[in-house]
Write a protein that holds these residues in place. Structure first.
Motif, PDB file in Angstrom:
ATOM      1  N   TRP A 322       0.848  -1.088   0.003  1.00 44.13           N
ATOM      2  CA  TRP A 322       0.130   0.055  -0.051  1.00 44.13           C
ATOM      3  C   TRP A 322       0.770   1.256  -0.023  1.00 44.13           C
ATOM      4  CZ3 TRP A 322      -0.400   3.992   3.319  1.00 44.13           C
ATOM      5  CH2 TRP A 322      -1.527   4.944   3.424  1.00 44.13           C
ATOM      6  N   GLN A 323       1.808   1.281   0.851  1.00 45.51           N
ATOM      7  CA  GLN A 323       2.953   2.460   0.886  1.00 45.51           C
ATOM      8  C   GLN A 323       3.610   2.576  -0.372  1.00 45.51           C
ATOM      9  OE1 GLN A 323       3.094   4.841   3.695  1.00 45.51           O
ATOM     10  NE2 GLN A 323       3.908   5.828   1.918  1.00 45.51           N
ATOM     11  N   GLY A 324       4.169   1.469  -0.853  1.00 43.56           N
ATOM     12  CA  GLY A 324       4.785   1.629  -2.172  1.00 43.56           C
ATOM     13  C   GLY A 324       4.182   2.232  -3.421  1.00 43.56           C
ATOM     14  N   MET A 325       2.844   1.592  -3.272  1.00 40.62           N
ATOM     15  CA  MET A 325       1.688   2.411  -4.264  1.00 40.62           C
ATOM     16  C   MET A 325       1.548   3.885  -4.125  1.00 40.62           C
ATOM     17  SD  MET A 325      -0.913  -0.780  -5.115  1.00 40.62           S
ATOM     18  CE  MET A 325      -1.529   0.262  -6.661  1.00 40.62           C
ATOM     19  N   LEU A 326       1.229   4.360  -2.912  1.00 37.77           N
ATOM     20  CA  LEU A 326       1.183   5.577  -2.290  1.00 37.77           C
ATOM     21  C   LEU A 326       2.528   6.745  -2.905  1.00 37.77           C
ATOM     22  CD1 LEU A 326      -0.541   7.867  -1.060  1.00 37.77           C
ATOM     23  CD2 LEU A 326       0.284   7.056   0.996  1.00 37.77           C
ATOM     24  N   ASP A 327       3.502   6.011  -2.728  1.00 36.54           N
ATOM     25  CA  ASP A 327       4.784   6.579  -2.964  1.00 36.54           C
ATOM     26  C   ASP A 327       4.883   6.914  -4.448  1.00 36.54           C
ATOM     27  OD1 ASP A 327       5.657   6.549  -0.138  1.00 36.54           O
ATOM     28  OD2 ASP A 327       6.967   4.777  -0.520  1.00 36.54           O
ATOM     29  N   ARG A 328       4.054   5.920  -5.177  1.00 40.49           N
ATOM     30  CA  ARG A 328       4.127   6.187  -6.684  1.00 40.49           C
ATOM     31  C   ARG A 328       2.878   7.029  -7.050  1.00 40.49           C
ATOM     32  NH1 ARG A 328       6.820   2.035  -5.083  1.00 40.49           N
ATOM     33  NH2 ARG A 328       8.826   1.409  -6.160  1.00 40.49           N
ATOM     34  N   GLY A 329       2.191   7.660  -6.138  1.00 42.36           N
ATOM     35  CA  GLY A 329       1.031   8.460  -6.431  1.00 42.36           C
ATOM     36  C   GLY A 329      -0.235   7.781  -6.658  1.00 42.36           C
ATOM     37  N   VAL A 330      -0.340   6.531  -6.264  1.00 43.25           N
ATOM     38  CA  VAL A 330      -1.830   6.083  -6.306  1.00 43.25           C
ATOM     39  C   VAL A 330      -2.377   5.444  -5.043  1.00 43.25           C
ATOM     40  CG1 VAL A 330      -2.666   3.905  -7.368  1.00 43.25           C
ATOM     41  CG2 VAL A 330      -1.250   5.336  -8.712  1.00 43.25           C
ATOM     42  N   LEU A 331      -3.327   5.869  -4.583  1.00 41.83           N
ATOM     43  CA  LEU A 331      -3.877   5.741  -3.328  1.00 41.83           C
ATOM     44  C   LEU A 331      -5.296   4.648  -3.391  1.00 41.83           C
ATOM     45  CD1 LEU A 331      -4.099   6.143  -0.013  1.00 41.83           C
ATOM     46  CD2 LEU A 331      -5.501   7.990  -0.906  1.00 41.83           C
ATOM     47  N   ILE A 332      -4.821   3.432  -2.735  1.00 37.78           N
ATOM     48  CA  ILE A 332      -5.908   2.511  -2.646  1.00 37.78           C
ATOM     49  C   ILE A 332      -6.390   2.257  -1.399  1.00 37.78           C
ATOM     50  CG2 ILE A 332      -5.352   1.288  -4.854  1.00 37.78           C
ATOM     51  CD1 ILE A 332      -3.856  -0.856  -3.372  1.00 37.78           C
ATOM     52  N   ARG A 333      -7.046   1.401  -0.891  1.00 34.57           N
ATOM     53  CA  ARG A 333      -7.722   1.238   0.358  1.00 34.57           C
ATOM     54  C   ARG A 333      -7.087  -0.210   1.172  1.00 34.57           C
ATOM     55  NH1 ARG A 333     -12.582   2.918   2.944  1.00 34.57           N
ATOM     56  NH2 ARG A 333     -11.769   2.904   5.280  1.00 34.57           N
ATOM     57  N   GLU A 334      -6.642   0.153   2.243  1.00 35.13           N
ATOM     58  CA  GLU A 334      -6.096  -1.003   3.108  1.00 35.13           C
ATOM     59  C   GLU A 334      -7.206  -1.517   4.146  1.00 35.13           C
ATOM     60  OE1 GLU A 334      -1.907  -1.929   5.857  1.00 35.13           O
ATOM     61  OE2 GLU A 334      -2.693  -0.057   5.747  1.00 35.13           O
ATOM     62  N   VAL A 335      -7.962  -2.457   3.768  1.00 36.80           N
ATOM     63  CA  VAL A 335      -9.452  -2.333   4.247  1.00 36.80           C
ATOM     64  C   VAL A 335      -9.631  -3.866   4.258  1.00 36.80           C
ATOM     65  CG1 VAL A 335     -10.890  -1.885   2.493  1.00 36.80           C
ATOM     66  CG2 VAL A 335     -11.574  -1.388   4.789  1.00 36.80           C
ATOM     67  N   GLY A 336     -10.504  -4.323   5.028  1.00 41.35           N
ATOM     68  CA  GLY A 336     -10.976  -5.952   4.932  1.00 41.35           C
ATOM     69  C   GLY A 336     -10.263  -6.850   5.501  1.00 41.35           C
ATOM     70  N   PRO A 337     -10.206  -8.217   5.022  1.00 41.85           N
ATOM     71  CA  PRO A 337      -9.486  -9.216   5.775  1.00 41.85           C
ATOM     72  C   PRO A 337      -7.597  -8.977   5.715  1.00 41.85           C
ATOM     73  CG  PRO A 337     -10.854  -9.873   4.239  1.00 41.85           C
ATOM     74  CD  PRO A 337     -10.689  -8.829   3.762  1.00 41.85           C
ATOM     75  N   PRO A 338      -7.051  -9.280   6.710  1.00 40.63           N
ATOM     76  CA  PRO A 338      -5.532  -9.225   6.668  1.00 40.63           C
ATOM     77  C   PRO A 338      -4.904  -9.773   5.318  1.00 40.63           C
ATOM     78  CG  PRO A 338      -6.433  -9.980   8.694  1.00 40.63           C
ATOM     79  CD  PRO A 338      -7.557 -10.009   7.953  1.00 40.63           C
TER      80      PRO A 338
END
Length: 369
Positions: A322-338
């Motif tokens: 998730w953080q790696g994608m955010l570092d590249r300007g794309v925000l997704i959701r860390e939600v739901g099952p582990p």
């Protein structure tokens, strides 16, 4: 400085965190399941004119019961589900589906009462349940995020809940429920059954709506929203369809004049332009199915989706991805099952950016091991 812990808040609120997805300024935001296509210039003009029409009377209270809006919503639902036979008396509206859920729990939940849901599911169901003083019971979904009727009935008979929440298509998994599962719960439940259909317009062809079950089931409530397929998240308009007696119960707990004149005017205008606003649904469905195929081709597990988002995994360290994608300007959701992540369906260009960022983030994760 006074801190929250210094205030005499309710004991059951201590230690809680406010709900909310990250609101970050990024080039590609795919974390809140919004429709990525904004209103056309023609619709923007119509919305402006609608607001101007009511602006001169903003010194007066709005229509307390939103009669014209409810009539319009009933007409839309009848078109969406032929044979539903709804009138304005069968429909209620509020500030987003979350206020709808809150009003339901205020009327049918409360101290000494229980609400039951099948998680992973919409995280606001247990949150609103708790803040209304209702006890929450999680009965869990199946391994594939579906819900077998027999298992659902066992949970209902064991806990005897006053309110049951069924989410179809489910958030965050995208899974739709067969009508057989909903009917089985209706037959077993001693109280109200709420089917949350916030993403119903995105369901695949042949997937029925719980609206078809309203006739003969006076304890069934079907909730919808304008925030998703209608591309009106900023309007904050949620609504439900149910037996008129249910609306009578909600009138006992709703705040007076809870829907502003501006909200009602904007929502009515959106209904008048529903063909245009829903015109992107087909494209978003195709983009969703394409991203499901791509993710599976890349070796990921992907939940079947009838919504405008996709749950995919699995990642031993999803935070790093998730953080790696955010570092590249794309925000997704860390939600739901582990180990799982969720991506909202965006424009083709946004989905291309998602693919590129995901592959780069995964490559970075491998390199860091």
């Amino acid at each position: 400085m006074t801190s929250l812990s210094d205030l005499p808040i309710r004991d059951d609120l201590r230690g809680r965190e406010p709900y909310g997805a990250p609101q970050l300024d990024v080039p590609v935001a795919l974390n809140t399941n919004e429709n990525p296509y904004p209103p056309s210039e023609r619709l923007v003009k119509a919305l402006g004119e609608a607001v101007m029409d009511v602006a001169g009377a903003l010194n007066r209270y709005p229509d307390r019961d939103a009669v014209a809006l409810r009539d319009g919503l009933a007409a839309f639902l009848n078109a969406d589900t032929p044979g539903a036979g709804l009138t304005g008396r069968h429909v209620w509206a509020a500030n987003g589906s979350n206020e709808i859920i809150q009003q339901i729990l205020q009327a049918f939940g409360g101290h000494g009462r229980t609400a039951l849901g099948f998680e992973p599911s919409y995280s606001m169901h247990p949150i609103i349940t708790g803040v209304t003083g209702t006890r929450w019971v999680n009965a869990f979904r199946d391994e594939d995020f579906g819900l077998e009727p027999e298992a659902a009935v066992r949970a209902v008979r064991e806990h005897r809940p006053d309110v049951v929440f069924l989410t179809s298509p489910n958030n965050p998994t995208g899974t739709a429920l067969p009508l057989a599962a909903i009917e089985a719960v209706l037959d077993a439940a001693p109280g109200m059954v709420v089917v949350d259909e916030a993403y119903a317009e995105f369901r695949r062809e042949g997937t029925p709506s719980a609206l078809t079950l309203l006739d003969g089931h006076p304890r069934l409530i079907v909730t919808r929203t304008m925030s998703k397929a209608f591309a009106m998240a900023g309007t904050r308009l949620g609504y439900l369809a149910a037996d008129p007696a249910v609306i009578d119960a909600l009138l006992l707990v709703r705040l007076p004049y809870h829907l502003s004149a501006v909200t009602q005017a904007v929502a009515r205008t959106a209904l008048e332009h529903s063909v245009e606003l829903l015109g992107s649904v087909g494209e978003l469905r195709r983009e969703r199915d394409a991203i499901v195929g791509w993710l599976r081709g890349e070796g990921h597990r992907v939940a079947d989706s009838d919504a405008n988002f996709v749950l995919f995994g699995t990642f031993p360290d999803r935070r790093r991805v998730w953080q790696g994608m955010l570092d590249r300007g794309v925000l997704i959701r860390e939600v739901g099952p582990p180990e799982w992540l969720r991506v909202s369906v965006g424009t083709p260009a946004e989905m291309d950016a998602f693919k590129t960022a995901l592959k780069a983030a995964e490559a970075g994760t491998e390199e860091s091991k």
